[in-house]
Design a protein around this motif. Sequence first.
Motif, PDB file in Angstrom:
ATOM      1  N   GLU A 127       0.796  -0.965   0.088  1.00  0.00           N
ATOM      2  CA  GLU A 127       0.187   0.027  -0.357  1.00  0.00           C
ATOM      3  C   GLU A 127       1.334   1.209   0.000  1.00  0.00           C
ATOM      4  O   GLU A 127       1.736   1.592   1.128  1.00  0.00           O
ATOM      5  CB  GLU A 127      -1.474   0.242   1.533  1.00  0.00           C
ATOM      6  CG  GLU A 127      -1.378  -1.153   1.482  1.00  0.00           C
ATOM      7  CD  GLU A 127      -3.432  -0.942   0.836  1.00  0.00           C
ATOM      8  OE1 GLU A 127      -3.708  -0.187  -0.004  1.00  0.00           O
ATOM      9  OE2 GLU A 127      -4.141  -2.203   1.032  1.00  0.00           O
ATOM     10  N   ARG A 128       0.711   2.480  -1.149  1.00  0.00           N
ATOM     11  CA  ARG A 128       1.775   3.302  -0.605  1.00  0.00           C
ATOM     12  C   ARG A 128       0.220   4.832   0.039  1.00  0.00           C
ATOM     13  O   ARG A 128      -0.890   4.696  -0.057  1.00  0.00           O
ATOM     14  CB  ARG A 128       1.305   4.302  -2.381  1.00  0.00           C
ATOM     15  CG  ARG A 128       2.107   4.979  -2.507  1.00  0.00           C
ATOM     16  CD  ARG A 128       2.565   6.174  -3.734  1.00  0.00           C
ATOM     17  NE  ARG A 128       3.403   4.933  -4.198  1.00  0.00           N
ATOM     18  CZ  ARG A 128       4.064   4.216  -5.161  1.00  0.00           C
ATOM     19  NH1 ARG A 128       2.609   3.963  -6.121  1.00  0.00           N
ATOM     20  NH2 ARG A 128       5.061   3.547  -5.069  1.00  0.00           N
ATOM     21  N   LEU A 168       4.379   0.790   2.357  1.00  0.00           N
ATOM     22  CA  LEU A 168       4.157  -0.628   3.324  1.00  0.00           C
ATOM     23  C   LEU A 168       4.175  -1.514   2.605  1.00  0.00           C
ATOM     24  O   LEU A 168       3.506  -1.771   1.584  1.00  0.00           O
ATOM     25  CB  LEU A 168       3.424  -0.221   4.321  1.00  0.00           C
ATOM     26  CG  LEU A 168       3.927   1.134   5.384  1.00  0.00           C
ATOM     27  CD1 LEU A 168       3.282   2.829   4.958  1.00  0.00           C
ATOM     28  CD2 LEU A 168       3.251   0.872   6.675  1.00  0.00           C
ATOM     29  N   ILE A 169       4.828  -2.655   2.876  1.00  0.00           N
ATOM     30  CA  ILE A 169       4.250  -3.862   2.470  1.00  0.00           C
ATOM     31  C   ILE A 169       4.202  -4.854   2.826  1.00  0.00           C
ATOM     32  O   ILE A 169       3.383  -4.582   4.062  1.00  0.00           O
ATOM     33  CB  ILE A 169       6.850  -4.645   2.123  1.00  0.00           C
ATOM     34  CG1 ILE A 169       6.697  -5.047   3.757  1.00  0.00           C
ATOM     35  CG2 ILE A 169       7.262  -3.557   1.764  1.00  0.00           C
ATOM     36  CD1 ILE A 169       8.454  -5.539   3.844  1.00  0.00           C
ATOM     37  N   PRO A 170       3.343  -5.736   2.787  1.00  0.00           N
ATOM     38  CA  PRO A 170       2.457  -6.634   3.330  1.00  0.00           C
ATOM     39  C   PRO A 170       2.645  -7.084   4.845  1.00  0.00           C
ATOM     40  O   PRO A 170       1.716  -6.838   6.277  1.00  0.00           O
ATOM     41  CB  PRO A 170       2.227  -8.323   2.762  1.00  0.00           C
ATOM     42  CG  PRO A 170       2.318  -7.077   0.771  1.00  0.00           C
ATOM     43  CD  PRO A 170       3.569  -6.428   1.343  1.00  0.00           C
ATOM     44  N   HIS A 171       4.486  -6.953   4.729  1.00  0.00           N
ATOM     45  CA  HIS A 171       4.351  -7.948   6.325  1.00  0.00           C
ATOM     46  C   HIS A 171       4.243  -6.557   7.483  1.00  0.00           C
ATOM     47  O   HIS A 171       3.952  -6.481   8.642  1.00  0.00           O
ATOM     48  CB  HIS A 171       6.065  -7.660   6.550  1.00  0.00           C
ATOM     49  CG  HIS A 171       6.957  -8.713   8.059  1.00  0.00           C
ATOM     50  ND1 HIS A 171       6.355  -9.630   8.614  1.00  0.00           N
ATOM     51  CD2 HIS A 171       7.727  -7.290   7.937  1.00  0.00           C
ATOM     52  CE1 HIS A 171       7.465  -8.959   9.507  1.00  0.00           C
ATOM     53  NE2 HIS A 171       7.571  -8.809   9.753  1.00  0.00           N
ATOM     54  N   THR A 172       4.532  -4.932   6.981  1.00  0.00           N
ATOM     55  CA  THR A 172       4.521  -4.278   7.840  1.00  0.00           C
ATOM     56  C   THR A 172       2.904  -4.004   8.433  1.00  0.00           C
ATOM     57  O   THR A 172       2.887  -3.337   8.998  1.00  0.00           O
ATOM     58  CB  THR A 172       4.985  -3.087   6.697  1.00  0.00           C
ATOM     59  OG1 THR A 172       7.016  -3.099   6.426  1.00  0.00           O
ATOM     60  CG2 THR A 172       5.283  -1.453   7.500  1.00  0.00           C
ATOM     61  N   LEU A 173       2.439  -4.072   6.958  1.00  0.00           N
ATOM     62  CA  LEU A 173       0.355  -3.820   7.819  1.00  0.00           C
ATOM     63  C   LEU A 173       0.311  -4.520   7.990  1.00  0.00           C
ATOM     64  O   LEU A 173      -0.597  -4.845   9.024  1.00  0.00           O
ATOM     65  CB  LEU A 173       0.081  -3.783   5.904  1.00  0.00           C
ATOM     66  CG  LEU A 173       0.247  -2.943   5.467  1.00  0.00           C
ATOM     67  CD1 LEU A 173      -0.327  -3.030   3.448  1.00  0.00           C
ATOM     68  CD2 LEU A 173      -0.231  -1.747   5.629  1.00  0.00           C
ATOM     69  N   GLN A 174       1.124  -6.294   8.761  1.00  0.00           N
ATOM     70  CA  GLN A 174       0.253  -7.253   9.082  1.00  0.00           C
ATOM     71  C   GLN A 174       0.571  -6.948  10.418  1.00  0.00           C
ATOM     72  O   GLN A 174      -0.200  -7.292  11.505  1.00  0.00           O
ATOM     73  CB  GLN A 174       0.400  -8.576   8.260  1.00  0.00           C
ATOM     74  CG  GLN A 174      -0.140  -8.625   7.719  1.00  0.00           C
ATOM     75  CD  GLN A 174       0.850 -10.146   6.793  1.00  0.00           C
ATOM     76  OE1 GLN A 174       1.429 -11.024   6.867  1.00  0.00           O
ATOM     77  NE2 GLN A 174      -0.280 -10.472   5.458  1.00  0.00           N
ATOM     78  N   VAL A 175       2.682  -6.296  10.880  1.00  0.00           N
ATOM     79  CA  VAL A 175       2.719  -6.309  12.212  1.00  0.00           C
ATOM     80  C   VAL A 175       2.783  -5.031  12.496  1.00  0.00           C
ATOM     81  O   VAL A 175       3.304  -5.047  14.359  1.00  0.00           O
ATOM     82  CB  VAL A 175       4.262  -7.578  12.075  1.00  0.00           C
ATOM     83  CG1 VAL A 175       3.827  -8.717  11.394  1.00  0.00           C
ATOM     84  CG2 VAL A 175       4.930  -6.246  11.247  1.00  0.00           C
TER      85      VAL A 175
END
Length: 206
Positions: A127-128, A168-175
């Motif tokens: 996501e931007r 933001l990459i998927p990992h950052t969005l999740q944690v």
Amino acid sequence: MFTGLVSDVGTILSVSGEGDLRRIAIRCAYDPAGIALGASIACSGPCLTAVSIAPDEGGAVFEVDAAAETLARTNVGAWAPGRRINLERSLKIGDELGGHLVTGHVDGLAEIVARDAVTDGAWGPSERFTLRAPPALAKFIAEKGSVCLDGTSLTVNTVDGDLFSVLLIPHTLQVTTWGERRKGDAVNLEVDLIARYAARLSEARV
């Protein structure tokens, strides 16, 4: 000092007090034995002092005090029970510096003006986020430089006046709490330490 790498997401249990001082209780997954009374913990950006620690199922509950300066410069005044916040313990000598040097001294608030999906891969979407910085802080934000938003170290992708974007990459969005952020939200902004001092030195030469 911190790195902007979130190590836990805590939950606000209670907020007490009025005016220029609030006491906030936060549940986390940290081992209570590893938190000393008076320890500094970055709570979605601002560095706050643990004034009490108690064991809790699966972790701990610690309390922090937020005073006038913190309430004036950050979004802490809007925190309420149930809100999730990014947490990071202070940096120890010898720890890996995976983000950038973060002080936990928030400069102001940036407003999210857009959130757009960029890619949708096997691990979820990237996501931007496009944000608007306060005019006095925009000069410290540079393309490919670092910025700390809600306690998260991020790389600046683009800059256009007082607008800037981060990916933001998927990992950052999740944690982290970034998966919950939406257009119109105000996030805690700490500009890069080196940029701040470089600008100050430049002004001093004039």
